[in-house]
Scaffold this active site. Structure first.
Site, PDB file in Angstrom:
ATOM      1  N   CYS A 142       0.828  -1.207   0.000  1.00 48.57           N
ATOM      2  CA  CYS A 142       0.000   0.000   0.000  1.00 48.57           C
ATOM      3  C   CYS A 142       0.865   1.260   0.000  1.00 48.57           C
ATOM      4  O   CYS A 142       0.544   2.262  -0.643  1.00 48.57           O
ATOM      5  CB  CYS A 142      -0.948   0.000   1.196  1.00 48.57           C
ATOM      6  N   THR A 143       1.998   1.205   0.714  1.00 53.12           N
ATOM      7  CA  THR A 143       2.901   2.356   0.760  1.00 53.12           C
ATOM      8  C   THR A 143       3.532   2.592  -0.602  1.00 53.12           C
ATOM      9  O   THR A 143       3.592   3.721  -1.097  1.00 53.12           O
ATOM     10  CB  THR A 143       3.997   2.137   1.818  1.00 53.12           C
TER      11      THR A 143
END
Length: 449
Positions: free
Chosen positions: A219-220
């Site tokens: 997600c990062t």
């Protein structure tokens, strides 16, 4: 005690006292020597005239190894390295100068050693280790690795195991063993090990000793990058597959064109998020999972490896049994232990390896298992088998045309593919020079082995 010193005009190779320190070890008996050791002046002659060594890698460890080995008296040395010299190498790879940038490491290292150490005959090979067949590797008495790649370690480990010969009763012919001395460093930590293929634990026996690769949260990487590494990882995971800048081929971390393209793409993404610090060196480090090297650690580990090679070549002392760990993060700490053979090792075990899956298991799940299992750790496995007497390629990622043709098989179950209990699966991967045969066990449970 005074020792004859060479004058400025003399040839160092003719200096009468040059090998006095070596002769004291080789020409006198010792309580530390191998039981088969017989003190003789002929041992030094063997080292200098007959013994052939192969050094794999001409980087931080490789430069130290070439220097140590030639100063120990070894002359016939081959060195393999596929990299070219970069500016960042100069702070620790002391055989190189600024004028050598963009030249092959192996060629420059060999030329430097041959010029500096009289009598040395180092032969360079600017290529991959996979470019040579078994006939090339058979000529060496000892192989030493100074690599930053686990894949390359596993490949040469598999090659030396494939050279082993057995008699009709399955007994190992010890004359076919080519010892492998492996050194590795990670910052202020390092290790040296001695592997006698077929007798002691090999590289694949102890895969779980290698640290897990650094990973970044998906997600990062995809949505909220905060570091330059996140931008590089995004291009590696998504940009390369989407853009296909060099066609449908995988990323090669040793290809400057690939790294340059990824670096430029990562810089664009970094600019969008106001992130600085994306460089070519960092890009290659992220792609190849490189840990920064420390010159002093390289020197210590190379010295340990060179000592083990000297012991193996001369029998003047018992070799390391068989794994040494070095750590100078907080002071200096070292210890040794014996790594034990794995009876189910895919590289050196004579026993067939089983893969146990339920019939509804998808081929994709089987491949994921080959890659994720800590004792297998394959990278791009290709699988073939025989069905009704005909060879079938179930999946092969390394060749784009075959990958496209076999891609639909990934979503099929083992039963749909016609695989049955006891079926042999032949798996090829970049981690080994030889295909590995697995026996498929079909069960209703979800147990994997």
């Amino acid at each position: 005690m005074e020792v004859d010193q060479p004058n400025e005009q003399s040839d160092a190779s003719k200096w009468s006292g040059r090998w006095n320190h070596i002769k004291k070890v080789l020409e006198r008996p010792s309580p530390f020597a191998h039981p088969d050791f017989e003190a003789s002046s002929e041992i030094l002659e063997f080292m200098q005239e007959n013994c052939k060594l192969l050094v794999i890698g001409a980087g931080g460890l490789g430069c130290e190894l070439l220097k140590d080995l030639t100063l120990n008296g070894f002359r016939h040395i081959h060195v393999i390295d596929m990299d070219i010299i970069d500016l960042s190498n100069l702070n620790r790879q002391f055989l190189f100068r600024q004028s050598d940038i963009n030249k092959p490491k192996a060629n420059v290292a060999a030329e430097f050693i041959n010029k500096r150490v009289k009598g040395a005959q180092v032969v360079p090979h600017f290529c991959k280790i996979q470019d040579y067949d078994s006939a090339f590797y058979k000529q060496f008495h000892i192989v030493v690795c100074g690599l930053d790649s686990i894949i390359a370690r596993r490949w040469i480990n598999g090659m030396l195991i494939s050279l082993l010969e057995y008699d009709d009763d399955g007994n190992l012919d010890q004359s076919s063993i080519i010892p492998l001395v492996d050194g590795g460093t990670e910052g202020f930590k390092g290790n040296a090990r001695v592997i006698l293929p077929g007798m002691t634990a090999c590289i694949d026996c102890t895969l779980d000793l290698y640290p897990p690769q650094v990973t970044f949260p998906m997600c990062t990487v995809a949505h909220t990058p905060r570091q330059p590494e996140h931008c590089i990882e995004y291009v590696r995971m998504f940009g390369w597959e989407k853009e296909k800048p060099f066609g449908d081929i995988p990323i090669d971390g040793d290809n400057p064109e690939h790294i340059t393209w990824i670096c430029h793409a990562a810089c664009k993404r970094a600019d969008e998020y106001g992130i600085q610090g994306v460089t070519y060196r960092l890009t290659q480090g992220v792609i190849k999972r490189i840990i920064p090297a420390v010159a002093s650690t390289n020197a210590v580990i190379a010295a340990a490896c060179s000592t083990e090679i000297f012991k193996l070549a001369t029998s003047c002392a018992l070799p390391l049994n068989n794994y040494m760990v070095f750590n100078d993060v907080d002071g200096v700490y070292t210890y040794t232990f014996e790594a034990e053979k794995n009876d189910t090792c895919i590289a050196c075990s004579q026993k067939p390896r089983n893969l146990t899956f339920a019939p509804k298991t998808l081929l994709r799940e089987l491949i994921d298992h080959l890659c994720e299992d800590s004792t297998l750790q394959m990278k791009r496995p290709g699988i073939t088998t025989t069905i009704n007497g005909k060879n079938h390629t179930l999946y092969m990622k390394s060749i784009p045309s075959i990958e496209e043709a076999t891609r639909p098989n990934l979503s099929k179950s083992l039963a749909d593919l016609g695989l049955t209990d006891g079926q042999e699966l032949i798996v090829a991967d970049v981690t080994t020079p030889n295909a590995i045969v697995f026996r498929l066990k079909i069960t209703e449970s979800e147990t994997k082995s």
